[in-house]
Design an enzyme around this catalytic site. Structure first.
Site, mmCIF file in Angstrom:
data_model
loop_
_atom_site.group_PDB
_atom_site.id
_atom_site.type_symbol
_atom_site.label_atom_id
_atom_site.label_comp_id
_atom_site.label_asym_id
_atom_site.label_seq_id
_atom_site.Cartn_x
_atom_site.Cartn_y
_atom_site.Cartn_z
ATOM 1 N N TRP A 56 -66.181 56.542 10.648
ATOM 2 C CA TRP A 56 -66.604 57.136 11.903
ATOM 3 C C TRP A 56 -65.421 57.893 12.477
ATOM 4 C CZ3 TRP A 56 -68.357 51.738 11.717
ATOM 5 C CH2 TRP A 56 -69.739 51.615 11.519
ATOM 6 N N GLY B 34 -62.376 49.875 5.237
ATOM 7 C CA GLY B 34 -63.073 49.925 6.510
ATOM 8 C C GLY B 34 -63.211 48.550 7.140
ATOM 9 N N LYS C 129 -54.434 54.541 16.410
ATOM 10 C CA LYS C 129 -54.691 53.109 16.473
ATOM 11 C C LYS C 129 -54.381 52.468 17.826
ATOM 12 C CE LYS C 129 -53.587 50.501 12.967
ATOM 13 N NZ LYS C 129 -54.900 49.892 12.660
ATOM 14 N N TYR D 201 -60.094 38.203 13.804
ATOM 15 C CA TYR D 201 -59.806 39.149 12.727
ATOM 16 C C TYR D 201 -59.291 38.415 11.493
ATOM 17 C CZ TYR D 201 -57.077 42.448 9.974
ATOM 18 O OH TYR D 201 -56.540 43.158 8.935
ATOM 19 N N LYS E 215 -58.619 60.931 14.934
ATOM 20 C CA LYS E 215 -58.605 60.377 13.581
ATOM 21 C C LYS E 215 -58.932 61.425 12.512
ATOM 22 C CE LYS E 215 -61.463 56.951 12.533
ATOM 23 N NZ LYS E 215 -62.042 55.592 12.408
ATOM 24 N N SER F 142 -55.663 40.458 4.585
ATOM 25 C CA SER F 142 -54.622 40.583 5.607
ATOM 26 C C SER F 142 -53.704 39.378 5.612
ATOM 27 C CB SER F 142 -55.267 40.728 6.986
ATOM 28 O OG SER F 142 -54.286 40.675 8.013
ATOM 29 N N ARG G 215 -40.709 39.788 10.697
ATOM 30 C CA ARG G 215 -41.921 40.268 10.044
ATOM 31 C C ARG G 215 -41.561 40.879 8.694
ATOM 32 N NH1 ARG G 215 -44.086 38.194 13.792
ATOM 33 N NH2 ARG G 215 -45.757 38.950 15.131
ATOM 34 N N PHE H 36 -55.806 54.511 8.978
ATOM 35 C CA PHE H 36 -54.383 54.525 8.661
ATOM 36 C C PHE H 36 -54.116 54.388 7.161
ATOM 37 C CE2 PHE H 36 -50.360 51.683 9.059
ATOM 38 C CZ PHE H 36 -49.561 52.710 8.599
ATOM 39 N N ILE H 37 -54.329 53.218 6.626
ATOM 40 C CA ILE H 37 -54.064 53.007 5.203
ATOM 41 C C ILE H 37 -55.064 53.793 4.362
ATOM 42 C CG2 ILE H 37 -53.884 51.294 3.365
ATOM 43 C CD1 ILE H 37 -53.108 49.234 5.474
ATOM 44 N N TYR I 128 -49.258 34.110 18.389
ATOM 45 C CA TYR I 128 -48.187 35.000 17.954
ATOM 46 C C TYR I 128 -47.515 34.457 16.695
ATOM 47 C CZ TYR I 128 -44.171 38.119 18.194
ATOM 48 O OH TYR I 128 -43.221 39.069 17.900
#
Length: 337
Positions: A41, A83, A193, A152, A47, A123, A230, A20-21, A295
């Site tokens: 990949w 990546g 995604k 993550y 993709k 992130s 957000r 994406f980015i 969340y």
């Protein structure tokens, strides 16, 4: 944009460059005159379409990245490392260690050896539930106080802490480094995604058809249904931050990348309907219990450090970003199909 890089170092490696980015960065870099090498990949999904219109110099497999940097380091302008396993729902921590932590630290060490700048994806997930705020401090105590809600987020914080420890203790480092804490990014290139797509992409088909779209109810009394907040940032703004960093080799650090303004999911859905010229039609459903436990009800980037470092370009408003995404990308795609 005019590049200042010497012609002998005109290669730019973008890992995750079909993602994406990454694909948006690769496209912009090619426009800027770099010979872009994408590492990713592609597998058997869609993709590959993200890079099908980009005049790339090469495409390599991620397991060959280190060999490529060893061989071509003298011709590389920098490495842009996007990546990673980006799914906040991924629970295989061993896989996350291999792809998010180990791969990044290997590149860090290699870029230090080869004197190559390294721009990498961190992130906003590093901030956990936000109780410690959203200030992109590089101080060890501030980093240690953060408590991500999933593997993550932990992997991204792990890398940030290790890198800042290297800097603090004077160990070898790349001449430029920038860890970018992306907030809620939306825009073209995210179709592959799956469940990690933005809400804009998820609700667009129903909104375009004039049907009701669904958002999660709030399970926190401080927020109304759809009132969860957000910092939604258009992918084009993320690209501009990377472009600026590539042209500002003296700038290093960990930086938030967001608009600095929290908006609600209801605002986001309304912006989609408005871009389509339709009245909002929103239904609220219960959030899965598994998601309730991890969340984030509120995120808002503190971008003061990014501004102080010299990035002056305004961020795209939610309404303008959603309108651009819908009318320049999602609608034309439907017409083509």
């Amino acid at each position: 944009m005019t590049r200042s890089v010497a012609l002998s170092r005109d290669l730019l490696l973008v890992t995750g460059g079909a993602g994406f980015i990454g694909s948006n960065i690769a496209r912009a870099a090619a426009e800027d005159g770099y010979r872009v090498v994408v590492a990713d990949w592609l597998e058997d999904g869609p993709k590959w379409r993200n890079i099908s219109d980009i005049p790339l110099h090469d495409v390599i497999r991620p397991e060959t990245i280190n060999d490529f940097v060893e061989k071509e380091g003298g011709r590389l302008a920098a490495v842009v490392h996007m990546g990673a396993i980006s799914a906040t729902t991924e629970r295989d921590a061993d896989k996350i260690v291999a792809r998010n932590i180990r791969a990044t630290l290997d590149l860090w060490d290699l870029c230090a050896q080869k004197a190559l700048g390294l721009i990498f994806a961190s992130s906003a997930a590093t901030y956990g539930d936000g109780t410690q705020g959203f200030r992109d401090s590089e101080a060890g105590d501030d980093l240690a106080a953060l408590a991500p809600l999933n593997p993550y987020g932990w992997s991204k914080l792990f890398v940030d802490r290790r890198i800042m420890a290297d800097i603090t203790e004077g160990r070898p480092r790349p001449p430029q480094f920038a860890g970018l804490r992306f907030f809620n990014v939306y825009g073209p290139g995210e179709a592959h995604k799956g469940d990690m797509r933005s809400v804009v992409h998820k609700i667009y088909p129903s909104a375009e058809a004039g049907e009701s779209v669904t958002l999660f109810k709030s399970h926190d009394p401080r927020y109304t249904d759809g009132g969860q907040l957000r910092d939604f940032v258009y992918v084009g703004d993320c690209v501009e931050v990377v472009r600026w960093l590539l042209e500002s080799p003296d700038v290093s650090g960990i930086f938030n990348v967001g608009t600095g303004e929290a908006r609600s999911f209801a605002d986001l859905a309304t912006a989609v309907f408005t871009a389509l010229g339709k009245a909002p039609n929103i239904t609220y459903v219960d959030m899965p219990e598994s998601l309730q436990k991890a969340y984030q009800y509120f995120t808002q980037a503190d971008v003061s450090k990014l501004r102080a470092a010299g990035f002056t370009r305004p961020f795209t408003s939610l309404e303008d970003g959603v309108s651009a995404y819908v009318n320049r990308h999602l609608k034309p795609r439907n017409t083509a199909e």
